[in-house]
Design a protein around this motif. Structure first.
Motif, short mmCIF file in Angstrom:
data_model
loop_
_atom_site.label_atom_id
_atom_site.label_comp_id
_atom_site.label_asym_id
_atom_site.label_seq_id
_atom_site.Cartn_x
_atom_site.Cartn_y
_atom_site.Cartn_z
N SER B 125 0.84 -1.20 0.00
CA SER B 125 0.00 0.00 0.00
C SER B 125 0.87 1.25 0.00
O SER B 125 0.62 2.19 -0.76
CB SER B 125 -0.90 0.04 1.23
OG SER B 125 -1.74 -1.05 1.25
N GLU B 126 1.89 1.21 0.84
CA GLU B 126 2.78 2.37 0.91
C GLU B 126 3.42 2.63 -0.45
O GLU B 126 3.50 3.76 -0.91
CB GLU B 126 3.85 2.13 1.97
CG GLU B 126 4.66 3.38 2.27
CD GLU B 126 5.89 3.09 3.12
OE1 GLU B 126 5.93 2.03 3.77
OE2 GLU B 126 6.80 3.93 3.11
N HIS B 129 1.17 4.19 -2.92
CA HIS B 129 0.81 5.57 -2.66
C HIS B 129 2.00 6.52 -2.76
O HIS B 129 1.85 7.71 -2.56
CB HIS B 129 0.15 5.70 -1.29
CG HIS B 129 -1.22 5.12 -1.27
ND1 HIS B 129 -1.52 3.92 -0.68
CD2 HIS B 129 -2.37 5.55 -1.83
CE1 HIS B 129 -2.79 3.64 -0.85
NE2 HIS B 129 -3.33 4.61 -1.55
N SER B 130 3.17 5.98 -3.06
CA SER B 130 4.29 6.92 -3.12
C SER B 130 5.19 6.74 -4.34
O SER B 130 6.05 7.57 -4.58
CB SER B 130 5.13 6.79 -1.84
OG SER B 130 5.49 5.44 -1.65
N SER B 255 -3.60 5.08 -12.29
CA SER B 255 -3.62 5.53 -10.92
C SER B 255 -4.85 6.43 -10.72
O SER B 255 -5.43 6.92 -11.67
CB SER B 255 -2.31 6.24 -10.69
OG SER B 255 -2.33 7.01 -9.57
N ALA B 259 -4.30 11.18 -7.20
CA ALA B 259 -2.86 11.12 -7.03
C ALA B 259 -2.22 12.47 -7.33
O ALA B 259 -2.72 13.24 -8.15
CB ALA B 259 -2.27 10.06 -7.95
N PHE B 265 -1.44 6.44 -6.95
CA PHE B 265 -2.41 6.41 -5.87
C PHE B 265 -3.46 5.42 -6.31
O PHE B 265 -4.05 5.57 -7.37
CB PHE B 265 -3.02 7.80 -5.66
CG PHE B 265 -3.85 7.89 -4.41
CD1 PHE B 265 -3.29 8.38 -3.24
CD2 PHE B 265 -5.17 7.47 -4.39
CE1 PHE B 265 -4.03 8.45 -2.07
CE2 PHE B 265 -5.91 7.54 -3.24
CZ PHE B 265 -5.35 8.04 -2.08
#
Lengths: 519, 295
Positions: B125-126, B129-130, B255, B259, B265
């Motif tokens: 997940s991290e 999201h990055s 995404s 995002a 994202f």
């Protein structure tokens, strides 16, 4: 691994990219001190060791604390030399094997592992008592809940849950944030200070249990009644400084390897000794050494003195002490777990134990198998001891002191012998590789032997005995003989290590002599 | 394509799934496989005393793990090993990917997922999201698919709303380098309030889906044939579960609109799809030019 490896992993691994990932040292001075203090866990250590020490040496506890530090310091110097020369996760095991060969190395590793397993069970035991005390204090039900901690079944059950939790945390390598850890250590130190000051205030105001005037003789080791008492006291004081060497041996891990370890070790030890002296003097002058209700000579309170004294000294604030001991035991439980796990891993790695001990968890990068084995053994040990001995905490602490003397002693001698060709390279070497570790090792060896002999007496320590032989003696001998037994079994099934094929004898050449030869 | 594919490896079944898929992708695209193990950063240790010699031991172990993983992949794929310490798995992987200017980061499902399913753990997940690099999520069991299956088809989830240009151009590039046929997918769901007139929604929705698909199709260069499929269902999960998948198929999803520019994202639709999709999913950032048109 097959021979037709498609790529060239070796090359890429050593390429520039992966090297960048290696952080240099990350630990600063404060960080090292915090790790040092939380490894020693003064709140836990004092509550566990103060009573047994008083029972041996009476008012001379401060003297014992001061001289108990000397062998520890001397051996720690040897530790540092070895760690700088051959840093290895197996510490005592590897070093002793390099200096004296596989058999001695194996026993040094065994000593380290069994000492830490003993302390793990003691830590969890103390934590359980304080958990119940804390709930009791917060619920305002004087004594009823705290009493539950002494029901052996409840006690063992909760203790096993603690161990389970600690194993889980260690296995997954869960860390608190740096801020929280700094806060916890500061909290622990402050609470102990408040505790000591409050005890002095009571003594001054005449409201102490058994006010005893502070006397210079408290600092005089020669005022201890007998040599046997002195030995027993020293053996206990070894335990209270155990873990301190961590600050001294942190070297390449620190931001400034030249200065940080030395400064951190000094700062840590000043903090710790000050705390120990203040608290022991405060509690001695508050409660005396009589065997009255709160007297430090009362056998019923000796295994856990803060448990009984925090209420009378601090009144409604007593829960702070419980909280400090609980948090200090919890973080110490975690930092202590690391050491047997890494040593077992190292022993597995070099073939001194089955290879499964060398397994690293692929997800959490911890010595997974070794951690679980250490935890199971510590839990089983505690459960059995709880039912055998009336004073399990007391006996484990005493046996622990003995085991620390055993493996620290071997390590100190390993340092002396390993550097035998470099002793006279410089004045510095004469002290740090020969004199300091040799004297430290001799003191510890003497303590070990004397404690072992004295502990045969059924009245030794808490007075627990089996068939008229002191339980501490039985514990020590059983642990060591068990080690010898397993070692022989491993030597039969896994001879490579014992033939020195995986870890060979070594002694670095004299640098001075080499220079002279070159000339 | 002669780029790099970075695999976030752990010596678990999850990690083997990831490496197996990444190797298939690399074999088809001619990319270099970069197998990376991310070790915990030393700075985060505040309770347990740090021990440089233990860290060395870990790095040695990590190298052995990678060597064993590389031994398992086909010999024609060039693979490199990377071991690094970072505060988090995602941070370390993104750093490796950035240094290599990698095309993809490949990671496996979190532990505990069942066969053929995706499961997002905290680390994935991290990452989702990055990362500024497309992330390929590999479901459990991907290692069982034969290396010869290659990349059999690319399914591109174009959604029902416009603004998928970046996704289409990424799909086009991937189709070109792998030689795989493209299937354009639009999901038509009826997960609106039950009070609404479902028939009306369906008509409205289906018209919109057709438009979007048509627009997407025109973006594909001539000569690149594409199947078009509209999956219908009561929910996203339902719609996705009715689709058929080839062994070796890959799903491309954009995404979320939420995002930040050039960052990934995972949107709610994509997250729901993940529950049902049995094939690897590549999430690509919706890049630069599209920000204006859709807010």
């Amino acid at each position: 691994m097959t021979s037709e490896a498609p790529a060239i992993p070796g090359e890429a691994v050593d390429g520039g990219l992966s090297k960048k990932g290696l952080s240099a040292g990350t630990v600063g001075l404060i960080g090292a001190v915090v790790i040092g203090i939380s490894c020693i866990a003064p709140a836990y250590t004092l509550t566990a060791a103060l009573g047994p020490t008083v029972s041996e040496v009476g008012f001379q506890v401060p003297a014992i604390i001061l001289i108990g530090f000397i062998p520890m310091l001397l051996v720690a110097f040897g530790y540092r030399e070895l760690n700088n020369r051959m840093p290895d996760a197996g510490t005592s095991f590897t070093w002793a094997a390099r200096a004296f060969g596989p058999w001695v190395g194996w026993m040094a590793g065994w000593g380290l592992v069994s000492a830490t397993i003993l302390v793990l069970s003691n830590l969890a035991g103390i934590a359980v008592e304080f958990l119940f005390l804390l709930i009791d204090q917060l619920a305002g039900s004087p004594g009823t809940i705290a009493e539950l901690a002494f029901d052996p079944f409840i006690n063992v059950a909760v203790c096993l849950l603690f161990m389970l939790g600690a194993t889980f945390v260690s296995y997954r390598d869960m860390q608190t944030t740096q801020k929280l850890q700094y806060f916890l250590v500061t909290f622990q130190v402050l609470v102990l200070l408040v505790f000591a000051i409050a005890a002095f205030v009571h003594t001054g105001a005449g409201s102490a249990f058994d006010a005893s005037a502070v006397d210079l003789s408290w600092f005089n080791p020669f005022a201890v009644s007998s040599t046997a008492a002195l030995v027993a006291g020293l053996s206990l004081s070894i335990f209270i400084f155990w873990g301190w060497d961590v600050t001294l041996t942190m070297n390449e891990e620190t931001k400034n390897p030249e200065k940080t370890p030395g400064r951190a070790a000094t700062l840590t030890v000043i903090t710790i000794v000050t705390l120990y002296l203040l608290l022991s003097i405060a509690l001695l002058s508050f409660a005396g050494i009589g065997d009255g209700e709160l007297g430090l000579g009362n056998e019923d309170i000796q295994t856990n003195v803060f448990f009984y004294l925090s209420g009378p000294v601090l009144g409604p604030l007593a829960f702070l002490v419980s909280l400090a001991v609980l948090t200090s035991s919890a973080s110490s439980l975690q930092s202590t777990f690391v050491s047997p796990a890494r040593t077992l891993l190292s022993m597995g790695h070099y073939g001194a134990l089955p290879p499964s001990f060398a397994k690293v968890s692929p997800r959490f990068f911890t010595p997974g198998y070794a951690t679980i084995v250490a935890s199971i053994v510590a839990s089983a040990f505690y459960a059995v001891m709880r039912f055998i001995s009336e004073d399990v905490l007391w006996d484990t602490i005493t046996a622990l002191g003995m085991m620390i003397c055993f493996y620290y002693g071997i390590t100190a001698f390993a340092c002396v012998w390993y550097f035998r060709k470099q002793w006279f390279d410089s004045v510095r070497n004469v002290f740090f590789t020969l004199l300091f570790p040799l004297v430290g090792g001799l003191i510890l060896a003497a303590l070990f032997v004397l404690t072992l002999v004295d502990s045969m007496n059924p009245d030794y320590g808490s007075g627990s005995n089996i068939a008229g032989v002191g339980l501490v003696f039985i514990l020590g001998v059983v642990v060591i003989l068990l080690g010898v037994g397993i070692m022989i079994w491993q030597a039969i099934t896994r001879p490579a290590f014992f033939r020195g094929e995986t870890l060979s004898l070594d002694a670095p050449e004299s640098l001075r002599r080499r220079k002279e030869a070159a000339r | 394509m002669t780029g790099h594919i970075v695999v976030g490896y752990t010596a678990t079944k999850t990690g083997r799934d990831a490496v197996a898929f990444a190797a298939r992708l690399a074999a088809r695209t001619g990319a270099v496989l970069d197998v990376a193990v991310i070790l915990p950063g030393e700075g985060r240790s505040v309770i347990t005393p740090p021990d440089a010699s233990y860290d060395r031991l870990l790095r040695e172990q990590a190298r052995q793990w990678i060597a064993a993983a590389i031994d398992r992949i086909p010999a024609d794929v060039v693979a490199h090993a990377h071991v690094r310490s970072a505060d988090s798995f995602a941070e370390g992987l993104i750093a490796v990917a950035d240094e290599l200017a990698a095309d993809y980061i490949v990671v496996g499902a979190a532990d505990g997922g069942s066969r053929g399913r995706h499961r997002l753990g905290t680390t994935t997940s991290e990452l989702l999201h990055s990362s500024d690099v497309p992330v390929a999520l590999v479901p459990r069991g991907a290692r069982k698919i034969a290396a010869e299956a290659g990349i059999s088809r690319l399914t591109v989830a174009v959604g029902t709303r416009p603004g998928a240009d970046a996704l289409i151009s990424d799909a086009e590039a991937l189709a070109r380098s792998t030689g795989a046929p493209v299937r354009l997918l639009s999901l038509l769901t009826v997960d609106l309030p039950p009070t609404a007139d479902t028939a009306a929604i369906r008509i409205a929705g289906s018209t919109q889906a057709d438009e979007v698909l048509e627009a997407a199709q025109t973006q594909l260069p001539e000569g690149m044939a594409a199947d078009v499929v509209v999956a219908e269902g009561e929910s996203i999960e339902d719609a996705v579960s009715r689709l058929e998948w080839l062994p070796g198929e890959v799903l491309l999803a954009g995404s979320s609109r939420l995002a930040q520019p050039r960052r990934l994202f995972l949107g709610s639709t994509a997250a729901k799809m993940l529950h049902e999709v049995p094939v690897p999913v590549i999430v690509v950032p919706r890049t630069r030019q599209q920000e204006g048109g859709e807010a």
